[in-house]
Write a protein that holds these residues in place. Structure first.
Motif, PDB file in Angstrom:
ATOM      1  N   MET A   1      21.716  -0.495  -1.301  1.00 41.61           N
ATOM      2  CA  MET A   1      21.065   0.715  -0.834  1.00 41.61           C
ATOM      3  C   MET A   1      20.438   0.414   0.524  1.00 41.61           C
ATOM      4  N   LYS A   2      20.787   1.191   1.519  1.00 38.29           N
ATOM      5  CA  LYS A   2      20.206   1.092   2.854  1.00 38.29           C
ATOM      6  C   LYS A   2      19.595   2.441   3.183  1.00 38.29           C
ATOM      7  N   VAL A   3      18.285   2.455   3.425  1.00 36.87           N
ATOM      8  CA  VAL A   3      17.553   3.697   3.646  1.00 36.87           C
ATOM      9  C   VAL A   3      16.793   3.593   4.961  1.00 36.87           C
ATOM     10  N   TYR A   4      16.989   4.592   5.824  1.00 38.83           N
ATOM     11  CA  TYR A   4      16.229   4.705   7.066  1.00 38.83           C
ATOM     12  C   TYR A   4      15.207   5.820   6.919  1.00 38.83           C
ATOM     13  N   ASN A   5      14.098   5.699   7.656  1.00 37.56           N
ATOM     14  CA  ASN A   5      13.168   6.818   7.722  1.00 37.56           C
ATOM     15  C   ASN A   5      13.734   7.857   8.690  1.00 37.56           C
ATOM     16  N   ASP A   6      13.075   8.997   8.818  1.00 31.94           N
ATOM     17  CA  ASP A   6      13.595  10.089   9.643  1.00 31.94           C
ATOM     18  C   ASP A   6      13.754   9.702  11.112  1.00 31.94           C
ATOM     19  N   GLU A   7      12.879   8.864  11.626  1.00 31.29           N
ATOM     20  CA  GLU A   7      12.952   8.457  13.028  1.00 31.29           C
ATOM     21  C   GLU A   7      13.935   7.308  13.241  1.00 31.29           C
ATOM     22  N   ARG A   8      14.431   6.738  12.148  1.00 27.43           N
ATOM     23  CA  ARG A   8      15.356   5.605  12.163  1.00 27.43           C
ATOM     24  C   ARG A   8      14.767   4.372  12.854  1.00 27.43           C
ATOM     25  N   HIS A  29       1.587   7.327 -14.442  1.00 23.76           N
ATOM     26  CA  HIS A  29       2.407   7.552 -13.255  1.00 23.76           C
ATOM     27  C   HIS A  29       3.123   6.248 -12.892  1.00 23.76           C
ATOM     28  N   THR A  30       4.240   6.374 -12.207  1.00 24.08           N
ATOM     29  CA  THR A  30       4.958   5.205 -11.710  1.00 24.08           C
ATOM     30  C   THR A  30       4.797   5.159 -10.197  1.00 24.08           C
ATOM     31  N   TYR A  31       4.483   3.965  -9.693  1.00 18.31           N
ATOM     32  CA  TYR A  31       4.272   3.760  -8.266  1.00 18.31           C
ATOM     33  C   TYR A  31       5.256   2.721  -7.753  1.00 18.31           C
ATOM     34  N   GLY A  32       5.679   2.907  -6.510  1.00 17.23           N
ATOM     35  CA  GLY A  32       6.559   1.950  -5.866  1.00 17.23           C
ATOM     36  C   GLY A  32       5.845   1.283  -4.701  1.00 17.23           C
ATOM     37  N   PHE A  33       6.098   0.004  -4.541  1.00 19.60           N
ATOM     38  CA  PHE A  33       5.553  -0.786  -3.442  1.00 19.60           C
ATOM     39  C   PHE A  33       6.746  -1.298  -2.648  1.00 19.60           C
ATOM     40  N   VAL A  34       6.899  -0.799  -1.432  1.00 27.68           N
ATOM     41  CA  VAL A  34       8.097  -1.034  -0.629  1.00 27.68           C
ATOM     42  C   VAL A  34       7.759  -1.943   0.543  1.00 27.68           C
ATOM     43  N   GLN A  35       8.519  -3.012   0.679  1.00 25.23           N
ATOM     44  CA  GLN A  35       8.448  -3.857   1.864  1.00 25.23           C
ATOM     45  C   GLN A  35       9.716  -3.595   2.661  1.00 25.23           C
ATOM     46  N   CYS A  36       9.552  -3.097   3.886  1.00 23.16           N
ATOM     47  CA  CYS A  36      10.693  -2.706   4.713  1.00 23.16           C
ATOM     48  C   CYS A  36      10.552  -3.359   6.094  1.00 23.16           C
ATOM     49  N   LEU A  37      11.487  -3.027   6.974  1.00 20.14           N
ATOM     50  CA  LEU A  37      11.497  -3.608   8.315  1.00 20.14           C
ATOM     51  C   LEU A  37      11.263  -2.528   9.360  1.00 20.14           C
ATOM     52  N   ASN A  38      10.331  -2.787  10.262  1.00 23.91           N
ATOM     53  CA  ASN A  38      10.069  -1.904  11.396  1.00 23.91           C
ATOM     54  C   ASN A  38      10.933  -2.403  12.546  1.00 23.91           C
ATOM     55  N   TRP A  58       6.631   6.934  -7.332  1.00 24.50           N
ATOM     56  CA  TRP A  58       8.013   6.488  -7.508  1.00 24.50           C
ATOM     57  C   TRP A  58       8.713   7.380  -8.520  1.00 24.50           C
ATOM     58  N   ASP A  59       9.901   7.843  -8.158  1.00 18.64           N
ATOM     59  CA  ASP A  59      10.741   8.642  -9.045  1.00 18.64           C
ATOM     60  C   ASP A  59      11.868   7.744  -9.535  1.00 18.64           C
ATOM     61  N   VAL A  60      11.832   7.368 -10.813  1.00 20.72           N
ATOM     62  CA  VAL A  60      12.848   6.454 -11.355  1.00 20.72           C
ATOM     63  C   VAL A  60      14.238   7.060 -11.323  1.00 20.72           C
ATOM     64  N   GLU A  61      14.333   8.391 -11.277  1.00 21.38           N
ATOM     65  CA  GLU A  61      15.626   9.071 -11.229  1.00 21.38           C
ATOM     66  C   GLU A  61      16.223   9.092  -9.816  1.00 21.38           C
ATOM     67  N   ASN A  62      15.399   8.867  -8.801  1.00 24.77           N
ATOM     68  CA  ASN A  62      15.870   8.951  -7.423  1.00 24.77           C
ATOM     69  C   ASN A  62      15.203   7.874  -6.561  1.00 24.77           C
ATOM     70  N   PRO A  63      15.615   6.609  -6.732  1.00 27.48           N
ATOM     71  CA  PRO A  63      14.965   5.535  -5.987  1.00 27.48           C
ATOM     72  C   PRO A  63      15.155   5.632  -4.469  1.00 27.48           C
ATOM     73  N   GLU A  64      16.325   6.090  -4.017  1.00 26.09           N
ATOM     74  CA  GLU A  64      16.570   6.183  -2.574  1.00 26.09           C
ATOM     75  C   GLU A  64      15.607   7.167  -1.915  1.00 26.09           C
ATOM     76  N   ASP A  65      15.425   8.333  -2.526  1.00 31.01           N
ATOM     77  CA  ASP A  65      14.487   9.309  -1.992  1.00 31.01           C
ATOM     78  C   ASP A  65      13.057   8.796  -2.076  1.00 31.01           C
ATOM     79  N   SER A  66      12.747   8.046  -3.132  1.00 27.43           N
ATOM     80  CA  SER A  66      11.410   7.467  -3.272  1.00 27.43           C
ATOM     81  C   SER A  66      11.113   6.503  -2.131  1.00 27.43           C
ATOM     82  N   VAL A  67      12.079   5.636  -1.810  1.00 22.97           N
ATOM     83  CA  VAL A  67      11.895   4.685  -0.710  1.00 22.97           C
ATOM     84  C   VAL A  67      11.688   5.444   0.596  1.00 22.97           C
TER      85      VAL A  67
END
Length: 92
Positions: A1-8, A29-38, A58-67
């Motif tokens: 899975m490769k996910v960019y933010n809106d500004e890329r 509730h479920t929470y996600g902790f994301v380590q990404c690259l700027n 965090w939405d367990v049904e949609n991890p890509e959108d959650s990230v």
């Protein structure tokens, strides 16, 4: 899975060992902790991406959108002291 933010200018790529996601369930509730690259594009053009950390719902049904949502709107992780700082208390 490769996910960019809106500004890329930030990316989460699970093929990169610097990018990780931790999830936890607390207070119903479920929470996600994301380590990404700027990527610092396009204004800085840094040669080495900077590690950024964000958390949020965090939405367990949609991890890509959650990230994507966490990278865009999540809170920043606090900088925690290293565990070595607490070695003297290990036996308590």
């Amino acid at each position: 899975m490769k996910v960019y933010n809106d500004e890329r200018d930030m990316v989460f790529d699970n093929a990169d060992p610097r990018c990780v996601v931790f999830t936890c369930h607390s207070l119903n509730h479920t929470y996600g902790f994301v380590q990404c690259l700027n990527l610092n594009w396009p204004e800085c053009g840094a040669s080495v991406p900077e590690i950024k950390r964000y958390w949020g719902p965090w939405d367990v049904e949609n991890p890509e959108d959650s990230v994507r949502r966490i990278m865009a709107q999540g809170g920043k992780w606090p900088t925690l002291p290293p565990m070595e700082r607490y070695e003297e208390y290990a036996g308590l």
